[in-house]
Design a protein around this motif. Structure first.
Motif, PDB file in Angstrom:
ATOM      1  N   ASP A   1     -10.227  14.536  -0.092  1.00 46.50           N
ATOM      2  CA  ASP A   1      -9.665  15.887  -0.136  1.00 46.50           C
ATOM      3  C   ASP A   1     -10.634  16.810   0.590  1.00 46.50           C
ATOM      4  O   ASP A   1     -11.590  17.317   0.019  1.00 46.50           O
ATOM      5  N   GLU A   2     -10.391  16.984   1.889  1.00 46.66           N
ATOM      6  CA  GLU A   2     -11.220  17.802   2.759  1.00 46.66           C
ATOM      7  C   GLU A   2     -10.353  18.910   3.340  1.00 46.66           C
ATOM      8  O   GLU A   2      -9.129  18.848   3.253  1.00 46.66           O
ATOM      9  N   ASP A   3     -10.974  19.906   3.970  1.00 43.93           N
ATOM     10  CA  ASP A   3     -10.176  20.964   4.593  1.00 43.93           C
ATOM     11  C   ASP A   3      -9.169  20.395   5.579  1.00 43.93           C
ATOM     12  O   ASP A   3      -8.034  20.844   5.663  1.00 43.93           O
ATOM     13  N   ALA A   4      -9.587  19.383   6.338  1.00 44.20           N
ATOM     14  CA  ALA A   4      -8.762  18.862   7.423  1.00 44.20           C
ATOM     15  C   ALA A   4      -7.701  17.863   6.978  1.00 44.20           C
ATOM     16  O   ALA A   4      -6.794  17.554   7.752  1.00 44.20           O
TER      17      ALA A   4
ATOM     18  N   VAL B   1       0.828  -1.207   0.000  1.00 38.42           N
ATOM     19  CA  VAL B   1       0.000   0.000   0.000  1.00 38.42           C
ATOM     20  C   VAL B   1       0.863   1.258   0.000  1.00 38.42           C
ATOM     21  O   VAL B   1       1.931   1.303   0.613  1.00 38.42           O
ATOM     22  N   LEU B   2       0.355   2.286  -0.677  1.00 42.12           N
ATOM     23  CA  LEU B   2       0.942   3.627  -0.684  1.00 42.12           C
ATOM     24  C   LEU B   2      -0.089   4.598  -0.134  1.00 42.12           C
ATOM     25  O   LEU B   2      -1.264   4.563  -0.539  1.00 42.12           O
ATOM     26  N   ALA B   3       0.333   5.474   0.781  1.00 41.90           N
ATOM     27  CA  ALA B   3      -0.518   6.557   1.267  1.00 41.90           C
ATOM     28  C   ALA B   3       0.153   7.878   0.931  1.00 41.90           C
ATOM     29  O   ALA B   3       1.272   8.143   1.383  1.00 41.90           O
ATOM     30  N   LEU B   4      -0.516   8.691   0.110  1.00 41.39           N
ATOM     31  CA  LEU B   4      -0.092  10.061  -0.158  1.00 41.39           C
ATOM     32  C   LEU B   4      -0.947  10.951   0.735  1.00 41.39           C
ATOM     33  O   LEU B   4      -2.175  10.961   0.620  1.00 41.39           O
ATOM     34  N   PHE B   5      -0.298  11.702   1.609  1.00 41.48           N
ATOM     35  CA  PHE B   5      -1.014  12.380   2.690  1.00 41.48           C
ATOM     36  C   PHE B   5      -0.587  13.835   2.793  1.00 41.48           C
ATOM     37  O   PHE B   5       0.549  14.187   2.480  1.00 41.48           O
ATOM     38  N   HIS B   6      -1.492  14.658   3.251  1.00 39.10           N
ATOM     39  CA  HIS B   6      -1.163  16.008   3.712  1.00 39.10           C
ATOM     40  C   HIS B   6      -2.145  16.340   4.833  1.00 39.10           C
ATOM     41  O   HIS B   6      -3.324  16.014   4.720  1.00 39.10           O
ATOM     42  N   PRO B   7      -1.664  16.976   5.914  1.00 40.64           N
ATOM     43  CA  PRO B   7      -2.553  17.227   7.052  1.00 40.64           C
ATOM     44  C   PRO B   7      -3.616  18.292   6.817  1.00 40.64           C
ATOM     45  O   PRO B   7      -4.460  18.506   7.691  1.00 40.64           O
ATOM     46  N   ILE B   8      -3.605  18.947   5.670  1.00 39.09           N
ATOM     47  CA  ILE B   8      -4.727  19.787   5.276  1.00 39.09           C
ATOM     48  C   ILE B   8      -5.008  19.530   3.796  1.00 39.09           C
ATOM     49  O   ILE B   8      -4.144  19.050   3.063  1.00 39.09           O
ATOM     50  N   GLY B   9      -6.231  19.831   3.378  1.00 37.69           N
ATOM     51  CA  GLY B   9      -6.636  19.584   2.000  1.00 37.69           C
ATOM     52  C   GLY B   9      -6.026  20.563   1.017  1.00 37.69           C
ATOM     53  O   GLY B   9      -5.391  21.552   1.392  1.00 37.69           O
ATOM     54  N   ARG B  10      -6.269  20.308  -0.259  1.00 34.06           N
ATOM     55  CA  ARG B  10      -5.659  21.103  -1.327  1.00 34.06           C
ATOM     56  C   ARG B  10      -6.101  22.568  -1.286  1.00 34.06           C
ATOM     57  O   ARG B  10      -5.279  23.465  -1.454  1.00 34.06           O
ATOM     58  N   VAL B  11      -7.378  22.823  -1.059  1.00 26.86           N
ATOM     59  CA  VAL B  11      -7.874  24.205  -1.045  1.00 26.86           C
ATOM     60  C   VAL B  11      -7.285  24.972   0.137  1.00 26.86           C
ATOM     61  O   VAL B  11      -6.807  26.099  -0.006  1.00 26.86           O
ATOM     62  N   ALA B  12      -7.293  24.353   1.312  1.00 29.87           N
ATOM     63  CA  ALA B  12      -6.747  25.003   2.503  1.00 29.87           C
ATOM     64  C   ALA B  12      -5.245  25.245   2.359  1.00 29.87           C
ATOM     65  O   ALA B  12      -4.732  26.293   2.764  1.00 29.87           O
ATOM     66  N   LEU B  13      -4.533  24.296   1.763  1.00 29.89           N
ATOM     67  CA  LEU B  13      -3.091  24.464   1.567  1.00 29.89           C
ATOM     68  C   LEU B  13      -2.816  25.599   0.587  1.00 29.89           C
ATOM     69  O   LEU B  13      -1.924  26.425   0.825  1.00 29.89           O
ATOM     70  N   ALA B  14      -3.567  25.658  -0.507  1.00 28.73           N
ATOM     71  CA  ALA B  14      -3.378  26.735  -1.470  1.00 28.73           C
ATOM     72  C   ALA B  14      -3.633  28.093  -0.819  1.00 28.73           C
ATOM     73  O   ALA B  14      -2.877  29.053  -1.035  1.00 28.73           O
ATOM     74  N   ALA B  15      -4.677  28.184  -0.003  1.00 22.83           N
ATOM     75  CA  ALA B  15      -4.973  29.444   0.689  1.00 22.83           C
ATOM     76  C   ALA B  15      -3.842  29.822   1.632  1.00 22.83           C
ATOM     77  O   ALA B  15      -3.446  31.002   1.699  1.00 22.83           O
ATOM     78  N   ARG B  16      -3.299  28.847   2.342  1.00 17.99           N
ATOM     79  CA  ARG B  16      -2.185  29.108   3.260  1.00 17.99           C
ATOM     80  C   ARG B  16      -0.978  29.647   2.506  1.00 17.99           C
ATOM     81  O   ARG B  16      -0.247  30.503   3.004  1.00 17.99           O
ATOM     82  N   GLN B  17      -0.767  29.158   1.291  1.00 19.74           N
ATOM     83  CA  GLN B  17       0.385  29.555   0.491  1.00 19.74           C
ATOM     84  C   GLN B  17       0.103  30.770  -0.393  1.00 19.74           C
ATOM     85  O   GLN B  17       0.973  31.192  -1.151  1.00 19.74           O
ATOM     86  N   GLY B  18      -1.119  31.305  -0.324  1.00 19.68           N
ATOM     87  CA  GLY B  18      -1.463  32.484  -1.102  1.00 19.68           C
ATOM     88  C   GLY B  18      -1.548  32.225  -2.598  1.00 19.68           C
ATOM     89  O   GLY B  18      -1.189  33.077  -3.406  1.00 19.68           O
ATOM     90  N   ARG B  19      -2.028  31.054  -2.969  1.00 22.39           N
ATOM     91  CA  ARG B  19      -2.153  30.730  -4.396  1.00 22.39           C
ATOM     92  C   ARG B  19      -3.507  30.080  -4.640  1.00 22.39           C
ATOM     93  O   ARG B  19      -4.245  29.816  -3.716  1.00 22.39           O
TER      94      ARG B  19
END
Length: 199
Positions: A186-189, A139-157
Motif C-alpha cells: 500500500d504505497e502512494d503509487a 491466485v487473486l490480485a486485488l489492485f488499485h493504481p494508487i494507494g489507499r491514502v492517495a485515493l482517499a485524498a482524491r475523493q476528499g475523505r
C-alpha cells in the motif's frame, strides 16, 4: 436488482464514457500488477469488475493466444466503453455480477480485480464466489493504481479503521473466504494484495 447493484451501475454508468480519459496514465501500473500474478501461457484468468477493460491487454499478453481471458462487469456502459476501445479483442466480455459468476467451479487459474473490493455488497460472500471459480493454488490480485491514502485524498475523505483494504481487515476477510494473503503493498503509487486459493 439490489439497491447496491443499482448504485454501482448508476455511479459507473455516468462515468464510463470519460473513464479512460480521466486516468490516462494507469496503463503501466496495470501491466505491472498483472505481472505480479505470475501467469503462464495457456492460463485462464478473470478480470472481475473489468470496467473499460484496461487490464485485458496485459492479461492477454501474459496468457498468450492459447489462454483464456474473461472480463466481467455489472455496468453495461463500462463494457460498451471496453468495446469502443477495442479491448474486446483481448478477452471475452460478460455482463454479470461477480456474486454469481456463470463459470464452472475451479475453472480458472487466476482472478485480477482492480478497484473492486470497495464496491462489493457482501465482500466475504463475493470473495468466496471468486474462490469458487479458481483452482486450488490459483491466485487473486486485488489492485488499485494508487494507494489507499492517495485515493482517499482524491475523493476528499479520510481513511477509517473499518477500511476493508487495510491489512488487518483484509487478511482475515480473505482467509475466511478461501484465500491466503501472500503479499500486501500500500504505497502512494499503488495498492496490491495477492492471495492464493486455499486447497
Amino acid at each position: 436488482m439490489s439497491d447496491d447493484h443499482t448504485h454501482v451501475q448508476e455511479f459507473f454508468g455516468a462515468r464510463a464514457a470519460d473513464w479512460d480519459r480521466r486516468f490516462p496514465d494507469d496503463g503501466p501500473a496495470y501491466a505491472a500488477a498483472v505481472g505480479e500474478l505470475g501467469l503462464r501461457k495457456g492460463d485462464r484468468v478473470l478480470d472481475a469488475g473489468c470496467g473499460t477493460g484496461r487490464a485485458l491487454p496485459p492479461l492477454r499478453t501474459a496468457v498468450g493466444q492459447s489462454g483464456l481471458v474473461v472480463g466481467a462487469d455489472l455496468t453495461p456502459a463500462m463494457l460498451h466503453a471496453a468495446v469502443r476501445a477495442g479491448r474486446d479483442r483481448d478477452g471475452h466480455l460478460l455482463l454479470t455480477d461477480v456474486a454469481a459468476l456463470p463459470l464452472r467451479s475451479r475453472s480458472l487459474d487466476a482472478v485480477f480485480a482492480a478497484g473492486l473490493v470497495a464496491h462489493l455488497p457482501d465482500p466475504a460472500g463475493n470473495l468466496r464466489e471468486l474462490a469458487r471459480v479458481v483452482r486450488p493454488g490459483g491466485v487473486l490480485a486485488l489492485f488499485h493504481p494508487i494507494g489507499r491514502v492517495a485515493l482517499a485524498a482524491r475523493q476528499g475523505r479520510r481513511i477509517t479503521p473499518d477500511d476493508l483494504r487495510s491489512e488487518p481487515n483484509l487478511r482475515p476477510l480473505l482467509a475466511g473466504s478461501g484465500w491466503d494473503m501472500t503479499a500486501y503493498v500500500d504505497e502512494d503509487a499503488r495498492f496490491l494484495a495477492l492471495a492464493v486459493r486455499e486447497g
